[in-house]
Design a protein around this motif. Structure first.
Motif, PDB file in Angstrom:
ATOM      1  N   UNK A 153       0.828  -1.204   0.000  1.00  0.00           N
ATOM      2  CA  UNK A 153       0.000   0.000   0.000  1.00  0.00           C
ATOM      3  C   UNK A 153       0.863   1.254   0.000  1.00  0.00           C
ATOM      4  N   UNK A 154       0.477   2.212  -0.830  1.00  0.00           N
ATOM      5  CA  UNK A 154       1.030   3.560  -0.741  1.00  0.00           C
ATOM      6  C   UNK A 154       0.278   4.247   0.402  1.00  0.00           C
ATOM      7  N   UNK A 155       0.958   4.620   1.485  1.00  0.00           N
ATOM      8  CA  UNK A 155       0.225   5.151   2.652  1.00  0.00           C
ATOM      9  C   UNK A 155      -0.283   6.572   2.476  1.00  0.00           C
ATOM     10  N   UNK A 156       0.221   7.307   1.496  1.00  0.00           N
ATOM     11  CA  UNK A 156      -0.060   8.737   1.440  1.00  0.00           C
ATOM     12  C   UNK A 156      -1.537   9.098   1.280  1.00  0.00           C
ATOM     13  N   UNK A 157      -2.306   8.385   0.437  1.00  0.00           N
ATOM     14  CA  UNK A 157      -3.718   8.770   0.308  1.00  0.00           C
ATOM     15  C   UNK A 157      -4.495   8.681   1.623  1.00  0.00           C
ATOM     16  N   UNK A 158      -4.024   7.846   2.539  1.00  0.00           N
ATOM     17  CA  UNK A 158      -4.748   7.650   3.799  1.00  0.00           C
ATOM     18  C   UNK A 158      -4.567   8.832   4.757  1.00  0.00           C
ATOM     19  N   UNK A 159      -3.606   9.704   4.474  1.00  0.00           N
ATOM     20  CA  UNK A 159      -3.345  10.849   5.358  1.00  0.00           C
ATOM     21  C   UNK A 159      -4.096  12.105   4.935  1.00  0.00           C
ATOM     22  N   UNK A 160      -4.650  12.101   3.724  1.00  0.00           N
ATOM     23  CA  UNK A 160      -5.149  13.349   3.145  1.00  0.00           C
ATOM     24  C   UNK A 160      -6.366  13.889   3.891  1.00  0.00           C
ATOM     25  N   UNK A 161      -7.281  13.015   4.229  1.00  0.00           N
ATOM     26  CA  UNK A 161      -8.513  13.468   4.888  1.00  0.00           C
ATOM     27  C   UNK A 161      -8.203  14.242   6.165  1.00  0.00           C
ATOM     28  N   UNK A 162      -7.290  13.711   6.964  1.00  0.00           N
ATOM     29  CA  UNK A 162      -6.950  14.392   8.213  1.00  0.00           C
ATOM     30  C   UNK A 162      -6.208  15.699   7.941  1.00  0.00           C
ATOM     31  N   UNK A 163      -5.355  15.711   6.920  1.00  0.00           N
ATOM     32  CA  UNK A 163      -4.607  16.934   6.591  1.00  0.00           C
ATOM     33  C   UNK A 163      -5.539  18.088   6.219  1.00  0.00           C
ATOM     34  N   UNK A 164      -6.678  17.745   5.645  1.00  0.00           N
ATOM     35  CA  UNK A 164      -7.610  18.787   5.197  1.00  0.00           C
ATOM     36  C   UNK A 164      -8.824  18.896   6.125  1.00  0.00           C
ATOM     37  N   UNK A 165      -8.739  18.269   7.287  1.00  0.00           N
ATOM     38  CA  UNK A 165      -9.901  18.236   8.185  1.00  0.00           C
ATOM     39  C   UNK A 165     -10.317  19.630   8.645  1.00  0.00           C
ATOM     40  N   UNK A 166      -9.375  20.545   8.743  1.00  0.00           N
ATOM     41  CA  UNK A 166      -9.696  21.885   9.212  1.00  0.00           C
ATOM     42  C   UNK A 166     -10.035  22.869   8.109  1.00  0.00           C
ATOM     43  N   UNK A 167     -10.136  22.377   6.895  1.00  0.00           N
ATOM     44  CA  UNK A 167     -10.395  23.249   5.737  1.00  0.00           C
ATOM     45  C   UNK A 167     -11.885  23.179   5.389  1.00  0.00           C
ATOM     46  N   UNK A 168     -12.547  24.337   5.404  1.00  0.00           N
ATOM     47  CA  UNK A 168     -13.998  24.343   5.207  1.00  0.00           C
ATOM     48  C   UNK A 168     -14.384  24.131   3.746  1.00  0.00           C
ATOM     49  N   UNK A 169     -13.707  24.820   2.832  1.00  0.00           N
ATOM     50  CA  UNK A 169     -14.005  24.662   1.400  1.00  0.00           C
ATOM     51  C   UNK A 169     -12.700  24.481   0.624  1.00  0.00           C
ATOM     52  N   UNK A 170     -12.737  23.598  -0.370  1.00  0.00           N
ATOM     53  CA  UNK A 170     -11.605  23.414  -1.282  1.00  0.00           C
ATOM     54  C   UNK A 170     -12.103  23.730  -2.682  1.00  0.00           C
ATOM     55  N   UNK A 171     -11.505  24.750  -3.288  1.00  0.00           N
ATOM     56  CA  UNK A 171     -11.995  25.215  -4.590  1.00  0.00           C
ATOM     57  C   UNK A 171     -10.853  25.173  -5.606  1.00  0.00           C
TER      58      UNK A 171
END
Lengths: 138, 243
Positions: B5-23
């Motif tokens: 498994x490439x572990x990196x995709x599993x970290x993304x959700x938490x990295x952006x957890x504090x971001x309200x909108x991504x445009x």
């Protein structure tokens, strides 16, 4: 040190793998560290240990096996395969950039035969979770 | 477990957890001003006391730091890497690592670099994270659609028939994929804007605003005090109020 972020990602991947396999206890993680990213094996083991306490209970007793893999490049222009010792970097900043983003090797490294920056990183790029071992009803 | 498994995709959700909108600020052709729009919109949002991030995803030709006059240097490193904070904007760019070097990347390498930066960048708490997308609907656009489930797109176009045709195709694809769209922004307006309005109506997307062609813009690039005096900034500041 950003190795902690990568170690945390490994833990999240391991938990997903455990869920997929129906494991209720993970006993060992086998992780591969690629030469290109220049993350030392001992440092990454320390990083994995450091982030363990904040992880899911299913990972709480896990041990780690970290293996290293040599980097291999394959030139898209001339077909030459080569390794880390076949390329030269100008200064420590280039190495540091590759440490953060291994794909920046394309900015600084060149094929030793034809000089092309157009190569594939065939092996030894960065961090990979090779497998997990554990117990459960899966 | 099967394959490694490439572990990196599993970290993304938490990295952006504090971001309200991504445009994702996107346009289907090069040279229509996406980077200037994304950077100036980020500046306008920051000036309105919004917590804003700007991620330059044009890895082979990063330029947001040029628009905003941000020096290149390695980001600080702790539990990941911290974006530079300049003019109130949290900015991440490959240019901070590459220096003056060209960055020739094929698609798979672009995807991998994106994964790495998404996995290790600490965005913290943001109202808006703007992604300055590379031209077209290639690897990076498909990657962010796959990786960022809360992603919205803001499409940039102008009244050239060449651009309108391409924006129409992009709008149709985003609709087909159920990717939310903020709307269509007309840049470098010289005419009456009817063609872009008709396009927006035709694809059932909001027509957001018209940014006038501004001959003073080039001289303002790299100097945010001058940038704030441009018609581009004033137009985008009005749009930013609606975010």
């Amino acid at each position: 040190m950003h190795e902690l972020a990568l170690a945390d990602a490994v833990m999240k991947a391991a938990l997903r793998a455990a869920e997929d396999a129906g494991m209720d206890r993970v006993e060992r993680l086998v992780v591969k560290v690629g030469e290109l990213q220049q993350i030392e094996k001992d440092l990454f083991e320390f990083s994995l240990t450091s982030v363990l306490s904040s992880q899911d209970q299913r990972l709480a007793d896990a041990s780690f096996q970290v293996t290293e893999e040599r980097v291999r490049f394959g030139c898209n222009a001339c077909g030459r395969e080569y390794g880390r010792n076949d390329i030269s970097l100008d200064d420590s900043d280039q190495g540091e950039a590759i440490h953060f983003i291994p794909e920046l090797s394309h900015a600084f490294a060149r094929c030793p035969d034809c000089g092309s920056p157009d190569f594939e990183i065939l092996a030894g790029r960065g961090i990979t979770l090779e497998r997990i071992e554990g117990t459960g009803d899966g | 477990m099967g394959d490694a498994l490439d572990p990196r995709p599993f970290a993304i959700e938490q990295r952006l957890a504090g971001v309200r909108r991504v445009i994702g600020v996107s346009g289907s052709k090069g040279g229509i001003g996406k980077s200037v729009i994304a950077s100036t919109l980020a500046l306008a949002l920051a000036d309105q006391d919004r917590r804003v991030g700007l991620f330059d995803l044009d890895f082979t030709s990063p330029s947001d730091h040029v628009v905003l006059g941000v020096d290149r240097s390695f980001p600080a490193e702790e539990f990941g890497i911290d974006p530079h904070v300049a003019h109130g904007i949290h900015l991440m760019s490959v240019a901070f690592f590459a220096g003056d070097a060209a960055v020739p990347l094929r698609g798979a390498a672009t995807t991998s670099a994106l994964l790495e930066l998404l996995a290790i960048t600490r965005w913290g708490d943001l109202d808006v994270l703007l992604l300055d997308m590379p031209p077209g609907l290639g690897d990076t656009s498909l990657d962010v659609i796959n990786l960022l489930p809360r992603l919205e797109f803001l499409l940039v176009g102008n009244e050239s028939r060449v651009v309108i045709e391409s924006v129409r195709r992009a709008a149709a694809l985003l609709t087909e994929l159920n990717v939310p769209t903020v709307g269509i922004l007309e840049n470098m307006r010289r005419g009456d804007g009817e063609a872009i309005r008709a396009l927006a109506e035709g694809v059932a997307m909001p027509y957001l605003a018209a940014i006038p062609f501004d001959s003073a813009l080039e001289a303002a690039l790299g100097d945010v005090e001058l940038l704030r005096k441009t018609d581009v900034y004033r137009s985008l500041a009005r749009l930013a109020e609606s975010f």
